[in-house]
Design an enzyme around this catalytic site. Structure first.
Site, mmCIF file in Angstrom:
data_model
loop_
_atom_site.group_PDB
_atom_site.id
_atom_site.type_symbol
_atom_site.label_atom_id
_atom_site.label_comp_id
_atom_site.label_asym_id
_atom_site.label_seq_id
_atom_site.Cartn_x
_atom_site.Cartn_y
_atom_site.Cartn_z
ATOM 1 N N ARG A 131 14.141 -29.603 -12.072
ATOM 2 C CA ARG A 131 15.431 -29.188 -12.452
ATOM 3 C C ARG A 131 15.828 -29.226 -13.766
ATOM 4 N NH1 ARG A 131 15.180 -26.764 -8.281
ATOM 5 N NH2 ARG A 131 13.374 -27.445 -8.448
ATOM 6 N N ASP B 55 16.157 -19.300 2.152
ATOM 7 C CA ASP B 55 15.718 -19.956 1.068
ATOM 8 C C ASP B 55 15.291 -21.376 1.507
ATOM 9 O OD1 ASP B 55 15.068 -20.674 -1.477
ATOM 10 O OD2 ASP B 55 17.151 -20.300 -2.359
ATOM 11 N N THR C 252 14.651 -18.025 -5.654
ATOM 12 C CA THR C 252 16.071 -17.980 -5.300
ATOM 13 C C THR C 252 16.464 -16.520 -5.761
ATOM 14 O OG1 THR C 252 16.384 -20.142 -4.884
ATOM 15 C CG2 THR C 252 18.283 -18.971 -5.114
HETATM 16 P P1 ATP Z 1 13.455 -23.782 -6.968
HETATM 17 O O1 ATP Z 1 12.125 -23.918 -6.470
HETATM 18 O O2 ATP Z 1 13.711 -24.856 -7.643
HETATM 19 O O3 ATP Z 1 14.170 -23.402 -5.899
HETATM 20 P P2 ATP Z 1 13.298 -20.843 -7.851
HETATM 21 O O4 ATP Z 1 11.675 -20.609 -7.749
HETATM 22 O O5 ATP Z 1 14.177 -20.450 -6.598
HETATM 23 O O6 ATP Z 1 13.052 -22.703 -8.165
HETATM 24 P P3 ATP Z 1 15.013 -19.796 -9.448
HETATM 25 O O7 ATP Z 1 15.939 -20.727 -9.483
HETATM 26 O O8 ATP Z 1 15.321 -18.570 -8.549
HETATM 27 O O9 ATP Z 1 13.724 -20.357 -9.399
HETATM 28 O O10 ATP Z 1 14.879 -19.189 -10.945
HETATM 29 C C1 ATP Z 1 14.694 -20.480 -11.997
HETATM 30 C C2 ATP Z 1 15.118 -19.663 -13.249
HETATM 31 O O11 ATP Z 1 14.502 -18.615 -13.686
HETATM 32 C C3 ATP Z 1 16.765 -19.257 -12.953
HETATM 33 O O12 ATP Z 1 17.630 -19.536 -14.305
HETATM 34 C C4 ATP Z 1 16.280 -17.754 -12.864
HETATM 35 O O13 ATP Z 1 17.661 -17.094 -13.298
HETATM 36 C C5 ATP Z 1 15.270 -17.631 -14.008
HETATM 37 N N1 ATP Z 1 14.219 -16.520 -13.894
HETATM 38 C C6 ATP Z 1 13.558 -16.183 -12.568
HETATM 39 N N2 ATP Z 1 12.864 -14.864 -12.759
HETATM 40 C C7 ATP Z 1 13.116 -14.504 -13.833
HETATM 41 C C8 ATP Z 1 12.817 -13.422 -14.530
HETATM 42 N N3 ATP Z 1 11.848 -12.676 -14.097
HETATM 43 N N4 ATP Z 1 13.173 -13.166 -15.932
HETATM 44 C C9 ATP Z 1 14.001 -13.994 -16.331
HETATM 45 N N5 ATP Z 1 14.518 -15.146 -15.992
HETATM 46 C C10 ATP Z 1 14.136 -15.310 -14.579
HETATM 47 MG MG MG Z 2 15.421 -21.813 -5.296
#
Ligand code: ATP
Ligand code: MG
Length: 725
Positions: A608, A220, A36
């Site tokens: 989560r 998404d 995301t």
């Molecule tokens: P889900 O599958 O549950 O939807 P997601 O893959 O969409 O998860 P995100 O919600 O985008 O994951 O990111 C998870 C957490 O990790 C968030 O708090 C995000 O800010 C943090 N995060 C992601 N990438 C980085 C990075 N490169 N450096 C630091 N923090 C990060």
């Molecule tokens: Mg996500």
């Protein structure tokens, strides 16, 4: 312009996705790997680096809450207004399109959204009118059939196997139902998507306009798109749009509602030159939480397969609480939340996630007792409560008298001598002349179809509605709401119910007036040309938020596992971890991968959590009025035992989890106490009570008893003179 901030806080693979030059992109990666985040940075990148107009971007997510967060995060990154951006759920976006192009979509301007309960009610009536036996032809099944067909993009005339008697009966009902909806300008949730798709198919000029305008589509949670959503994206993209999708096959949890995880593979096949990017580093959870989640999901066989690792700390063990019943479970969770808040943390850092909406009630009760604010997402939504829907139905009828569902709902509420017989006459007239109920009622009056008294009553009802409409047209929304409640005399209807229920209903109606008063039309609705009333009514039908706590208030977050998708919280409670509840009984009994979907749901729930994960189950749970002995969920045993610590706060100690313990039953005893937890006891002075907990050992064992009259007390067992009952 310095755009380094768009890439700085990203890893290599994430940067590659955000700055991809041409073609389509698929980011396929596990939970918490930043999908995301990548999508939001991509959005900002397109605007700041590629100079795409914000009007040229469409971003789709799964829930209203996620859409709100996406808009906020994009706004922070861009430091400009995100108003022109189209960000929303598929349903929200389809609704907006239909409002703007109602004519081309063949809808009246005042079309109304029919929510799931009203849809079922309307179907029940149709089934009854057709003289069919409801026991054999339940409305719920008709609803399921129709929505599933619509999700596949099928109208009655597209459906095959008409030689099959069951299918042909449902198709017949689908047809009648659709006619009703078309006449009354009613659009159910599935119809929103189907109509929006048909808009593309049948109105090339409209499609062409949006193809030119929306050059970038960002999606998404792609793993949970259904057939019609996928087709809709394909049409809109055409040969020129660029599509950027992110998803995780391990988090596909809406298969039961028609979502197709295969869309991920289809995407690679149907779109040319898809660049697939995998992200493997998890930034969300502690090592322990991640290891347990990875171990759990490995039990699934149908996976695309991926590895997730974290550079973060191992963190604390996952706690497991074996409550002796559901009350004890709620008490424990709320106590822990209280400790968390007392230690200076925020309430909205805590989430309680459950499998079924009904589980929320007890937690609400305990939170209320402790005065801890909370907010329930989804579930029995505020806007779905009977009294709220009744009042809204009046409002809908003012707005669109042809809204049959609204008319059915309130024609005799409060009772005004319009009996079933009269209503049947109106329905018959409607059916025979192809009219809406409102039109049919007027015709019946003109033709003198009713007996005198009934005719007068129907006329009085219609005059009431018209009268309110004329008087209130220029009132504020809040005043209209109050006016409708007063003049319809709905409150007198509820006053006949038991006093406690009446009180809640009246409170909810007051709350509804407050909601209308406080309603600020979202900018995108204003842009789409909606009136305030239209916007409010659509909000009531589409919005999943509840009103227990104000938006800005720091409050505990409660929701089903399904609606927790995409979100994250420092402290997560997964409650009701019992076989039969989670995994849900149906999924255990049914073939077809349902158990794997439940496991993915558990994976979603666990991932989560950022810092702390707590699993709870009750050894005895009262469900449907019966006490059941429960087995801990099989999912608990699928996690490595060394990552779990069983907590026994009542004994004041924690111990490693032993997976091989006997399951079910009230087996928990203090080593030296003669009573079991949950046992009924009697005390010479305090009377009857239930054993809640033990503490200490030997002669010092203290017992915590909740007495019916005297409340909860700690007693030294040796002196308490307790007797088992
Ligand atoms: P889900 O599958 O549950 O939807 P997601 O893959 O969409 O998860 P995100 O919600 O985008 O994951 O990111 C998870 C957490 O990790 C968030 O708090 C995000 O800010 C943090 N995060 C992601 N990438 C980085 C990075 N490169 N450096 C630091 N923090 C990060
Ligand atoms: Mg996500």
């Amino acid at each position: 312009m310095d755009v380094s901030h768009l890439l700085d806080e990203l890893n290599e693979a994430q940067r590659e996705a955000v700055s991809a030059e041409n073609g389509h992109v698929l980011v396929l990666a596990g939970a918490g790997s930043g999908k995301t985040r990548v999508l939001i940075h991509r959005l900002a990148w397109l605007i700041q680096v590629n100079h795409v107009s914000p009007l040229g971007i469409l971003a789709v997510t799964f829930t209203n809450k996620a859409a709100g967060e996406m808009r906020e995060r994009a706004g922070n990154l861009l430091q400009v207004s995100t108003r022109p951006l189209w960000i929303g759920t598929f349903h929200g976006i389809a609704h907006r399109l239909l409002r703007m192009h109602f004519k081309e979509a063949g809808l009246p301007e005042a079309f109304q959204i029919l929510d799931s309960e009203d849809q079922q009610r309307l179907l029940r009536r149709i089934i009854r009118d057709e003289g069919m036996d409801e026991a054999h032809w339940p409305a719920r099944q008709a609803q399921w059939f129709i929505n599933a067909r619509k999700d596949e993009g099928e109208r009655p005339e597209h459906i095959e196997h008409l030689d099959h008697p069951v299918t042909s009966t449902w198709v017949h009902i689908y047809k009648i139902y659709q006619d009703y909806c078309n006449r009354g300008g009613l659009v159910d949730f599935a119809e929103l998507l189907l109509r929006a798709h048909e808009l593309w198919l049948e109105q090339p000029a409209v499609l062409d306009h949006y193809r030119k305008r929306l050059q970038h589509l960002l999606i998404d949670e792609f793993q949970d798109t259904n057939a019609i959503q996928y087709a809709w994206i394909r049409m809109l993209a055409g040969n020129t749009g660029r599509v950027f999708v992110v998803g995780d096959d391990d988090q596909s949890i809406y298969g039961w509602r028609g979502a197709k995880v295969e869309n991920v593979q289809h995407f690679q096949r149907d779109f040319p030159d898809v660049r697939t990017i995998r992200l493997e580093q998890n930034y969300r959870s502690t090592g322990t939480i991640l290891d347990a989640a990875n171990a759990l999901i490995r039990h699934n066989t149908s996976r695309m397969g991926k590895n997730l690792w974290t550079a973060g700390e191992k963190g604390q063990p996952i706690s497991l609480y074996a409550a002796f019943n559901e009350q004890d479970e709620a008490r424990y969770v709320v106590d822990r939340i209280e400790q968390w808040i007392d230690s200076g943390r925020r309430a909205d850092d805590c989430a309680i996630l459950y499998r079924t909406t009904a589980q929320s009630r007890l937690f609400e009760e305990y939170l209320l007792r402790k005065n801890i604010p909370y907010r329930v997402y989804g579930g029995q939504r505020f806007f779905e409560r009977t009294e709220v829907k009744d009042a809204l139905a009046y409002l809908r009828l003012l707005h669109n008298p042809n809204d049959d569902a609204a008319m059915e709902r309130v024609i005799n509420k409060p009772t005004r001598a319009i009996g079933q017989k009269t209503v049947s006459l109106i329905r018959l007239q409607a059916r025979e002349s192809g009219l809406t109920l409102w039109q049919a009622a007027r015709e019946c009056i003109e033709q003198g179809v009713f007996a005198t008294r009934a005719g007068t009553a129907v006329k009085a009802f219609m005059d009431l509605v018209v009268g309110i409409r004329e008087r209130m047209s220029d009132w504020t929304l809040g005043n209209q709401m109050q006016g409708v409640i007063d003049e319809s005399q709905l409150t007198t209807h509820y006053e006949k119910e038991p006093p406690e229920r009446t009180e809640t209903r009246l409170e909810n109606l007051r709350e509804l007036v407050n909601a209308a008063d406080a309603f600020a039309m979202p900018a995108e609705d204003a842009d789409a040309g909606l009136t305030e009333l239209q916007s409010f009514l659509s909000h009531a039908a589409l919005e999943a938020g509840d009103t227990q706590a104000e938006n800005w208030e720091d409050c505990v977050q409660m929701m089903t596992l399904h609606s927790a998708k995409g979100l994250e919280f420092p402290l997560v409670f997964l409650v009701g971890m019992e076989d039969g509840l989670f995994p849900h009984q149906r999924s255990v009994e049914e073939a077809g991968g349902r158990l794997e979907e439940e496991r993915r749901l558990a994976y979603v729930g666990m991932t989560r959590a950022r810092e702390m994960l707590c699993l709870c189950y009750a050894e005895v749970r009262r469900m449907h009025g019966q006490e059941n002995y429960c087995r801990p969920s099989r999912f608990i045993d699928e996690m490595p035992a060394e990552l779990i610590e069983e907590v026994r706060p009542s004994i004041g100690a924690s111990r490693p989890y032993r997976p091989a313990r006997p399951t079910g039953g009230l087996s928990m005893e203090s080593p030296s106490a003669p009573f079991k937890l949950g046992q009924h006891v009697i005390h010479p002075k305090f009377g009857e009570g239930t054993v809640l907990a033990f503490e200490g050992s030997g002669d010092n064992v203290r017992v915590h008893v909740n007495f019916l009259d005297a409340g909860a007390k700690w007693l030294v067992l040796a002196y308490a003179n307790l007797q088992a009952l």
